[in-house]
Design a protein around this motif. Sequence first.
Motif, PDB file in Angstrom:
ATOM      1  N   THR A 232      -1.658   9.261  -6.589  1.00  0.00           N
ATOM      2  CA  THR A 232      -2.214   7.939  -6.910  1.00  0.00           C
ATOM      3  C   THR A 232      -1.804   6.930  -5.838  1.00  0.00           C
ATOM      4  N   MET A 234      -0.693   3.567  -4.096  1.00  0.00           N
ATOM      5  CA  MET A 234       0.240   2.585  -4.663  1.00  0.00           C
ATOM      6  C   MET A 234      -0.512   1.442  -5.348  1.00  0.00           C
ATOM      7  N   ASP A 236      -3.121   1.435  -6.978  1.00  0.00           N
ATOM      8  CA  ASP A 236      -3.751   1.805  -8.250  1.00  0.00           C
ATOM      9  C   ASP A 236      -2.732   2.036  -9.365  1.00  0.00           C
ATOM     10  N   ARG A 237      -1.450   1.915  -9.062  1.00  0.00           N
ATOM     11  CA  ARG A 237      -0.438   2.263 -10.069  1.00  0.00           C
ATOM     12  C   ARG A 237      -0.166   1.111 -11.032  1.00  0.00           C
ATOM     13  N   ASP A 239       2.858   0.830 -13.092  1.00  0.00           N
ATOM     14  CA  ASP A 239       4.100   1.579 -13.237  1.00  0.00           C
ATOM     15  C   ASP A 239       5.052   0.879 -14.212  1.00  0.00           C
TER      16      ASP A 239
END
Lengths: 419, 419
Positions: A232, A234, A236-237, A239
């Motif tokens: 994925t 970064m 699009d994360r 977290d």
Amino acid sequence: MANSKDVDDQLVLQDFATLSQFGATAGGGVDRQAASVADGQQRRWFSDWLQDRGFRVEFDRVGNQFGLLELVPGAPYVLTGSHLDSQPLGGRYDGAYGVLASAHAAHRVAKRWAESGETPKYNLAVVNWFNEEGCRFKPSMMGSSVYTGKMELEAALSSFDRAGITVRDALNDIECVGSFDGPSAAAYAEIHIEQGRSLENDGITIGLVDSTWAAHKYQLVVHGAQSHTGSTIMADRHDALLGASMLVLAARELADDFASAPLHTSVSQMNIEPNSPVVVAREVGLHLDLRSPNQETLDLADQRLSARFEEIEKRAQVKIEKVTAHSWGVANFHPDGVKLSMNLADSLGLSHREIMTVAGHDSVNMKDVVPTVMLFVPSVDGISHNEGEFTQDSDVCAGVDLLTETLDRLAHGALTDID
Amino acid sequence: MANSKDVDDQLVLQDFATLSQFGATAGGGVDRQAASVADGQQRRWFSDWLQDRGFRVEFDRVGNQFGLLELVPGAPYVLTGSHLDSQPLGGRYDGAYGVLASAHAAHRVAKRWAESGETPKYNLAVVNWFNEEGCRFKPSMMGSSVYTGKMELEAALSSFDRAGITVRDALNDIECVGSFDGPSAAAYAEIHIEQGRSLENDGITIGLVDSTWAAHKYQLVVHGAQSHTGSTIMADRHDALLGASMLVLAARELADDFASAPLHTSVSQMNIEPNSPVVVAREVGLHLDLRSPNQETLDLADQRLSARFEEIEKRAQVKIEKVTAHSWGVANFHPDGVKLSMNLADSLGLSHREIMTVAGHDSVNMKDVVPTVMLFVPSVDGISHNEGEFTQDSDVCAGVDLLTETLDRLAHGALTDID
């Protein structure tokens, strides 16, 4: 022949050594979480101890263990106690010292009265409150919260641990639940190690607890989205663990900002889902608390923390949800109780100082329903919730002496008689 | 009457729908962790599917499931497959698509040969590798690692989950372990969803995997000391969770520093001890990984990460221990395999592009022992390890078509004959 003080001290220290063997850990501490096998074992030992000395033992519906000495039929009781449950890899003194000190103090007072033929105004009861620690079953101070009507019995019994076992089932398993309603209380006294180093630093033997720090406690949930940790990109994360980690740092930065206030902040528990090495966390639940002796500091810290949520949400692409916010303000203990124990400490030649408590104790619940005396003894290096917790024998014994005198006076109506 | 391509497509989609019901979650995904009940169920269904179509089913000692079509007695096999196990709340496509595509492709090729009377050079075997995901039992890609001799069988069987259950016992529980040694492989082919959005963004149907990103994976342990979250003064804390949180942020900052490289960094798993709301964490174990298509970037990121340990240790008053550091460099797939599948995609009229894989796959193990072809189909929004994972039916079917042609050529010696 040893004098009476030496004999009494040895009895306390011997019993404390025996008690410390239940759930003993290799690191010199104890692991006796609420309603665990070790908790059941120590409770049976404690019932025997009490019964051998003429106390009647009863369990109430939430597993509080009472040792009752009814000397004045029908009269209310002066309660004294603490808790025998511990943290995982906890210290030997936290709670257990207070229960054993209470039992010895009550026994000494009763012997004294029997010898002198005195009749007190109130009866005496020793209590081992259920689940003060709150590590296996939430919330902490469960037993005293139910006893003081702050928590519904049913809610307590339905609380469950990580394995899904309820308090109800766990108490049945260790056979430590009854139908007793608990004694009617006239006053309460508790003794505990300081869990800080201020008494030790200043060479003071007794802390006279006059108030509690204020606290704000939050259960926060950081909502993200699962994705592949490798592939994925970064951008699009979402977290949740990054968001949670930023909250941990934000809490610590707040403590730095208000260092002189002081302000204590902590995050020590997280539940991470799915907690897989190859899946970006979709959700992290965490417990965050702020504590200060100064209500204004706490409120300001609270605002500054909330103000950082937006920045964290943006950076980690998550949403932060505040699930519960439990808080209490600075609260005072009965000032006459502080005065009473101060005078008694003087009469015993024990150095003393007024002190606030940062940690919660069952006495914090009890002080809201009856006049309550709370005493501290020093804790070496302030080590607490750690196997290395240690209090000098001389301080252990001095505390029992002071608690003995306090009980005697409370049972004679010291804080309940209207002058 | 529908044409043959339509019928074949429908069979794939129907079987995929059936397969997606095993361990189906409310959110439209699947939860079929390795050797779970749901994994056992889908494996039995898959054995039946294979046997109904003339494959002989065998399990090897680490639970790899093989469907064998021995058309040339004694000849090596072209293997094709992927894995049916999933992450908790994982997607339906990850792994499962590749296994089902392989089964359909192998069946189609066998039918084609039966009809034409052709005899290939190699036999065909479909494989469902055990525990590719590595979420319940570590490490990931376990089955293919044992098959390719990269991991000892005994080490794999002794790996245990959070409940202490070993791979050995879990495989016995679902009756998916045998004494088969695995077929002798001549070549390997695998197809998988991209787990990124590059193919979708550019409207490309087929990714021809030519290499893997490099990766460094760490198991770090942050050592602090237990203390009371309320009463311990901030200066006395040795907060392992604060240290761990700083590592999470440090990892993310690294990804930002090298954004154009690119560099992917993740921490998605922590084990916090004692994970109590009132005890400062004494120890946090965490998994941290760095991945990049550029080896120099990765090495530089690695140095910068280690350089931050000291600052974190000082700030949180902890020690950081690097327990294991597993790493691999950029590695190429067989260039002739890329060329072969490129030509076949052209002949089918499928758009294609060479692509690197960031995620690990069983093909990454297999490419080191036999000529290997790895194909990707698009994944909508690049969603992966998430219940929302989705690939268009047309892409699902196009992938099976290309894999079918690839198998046919591999079985005729396309990558193994010396020109």
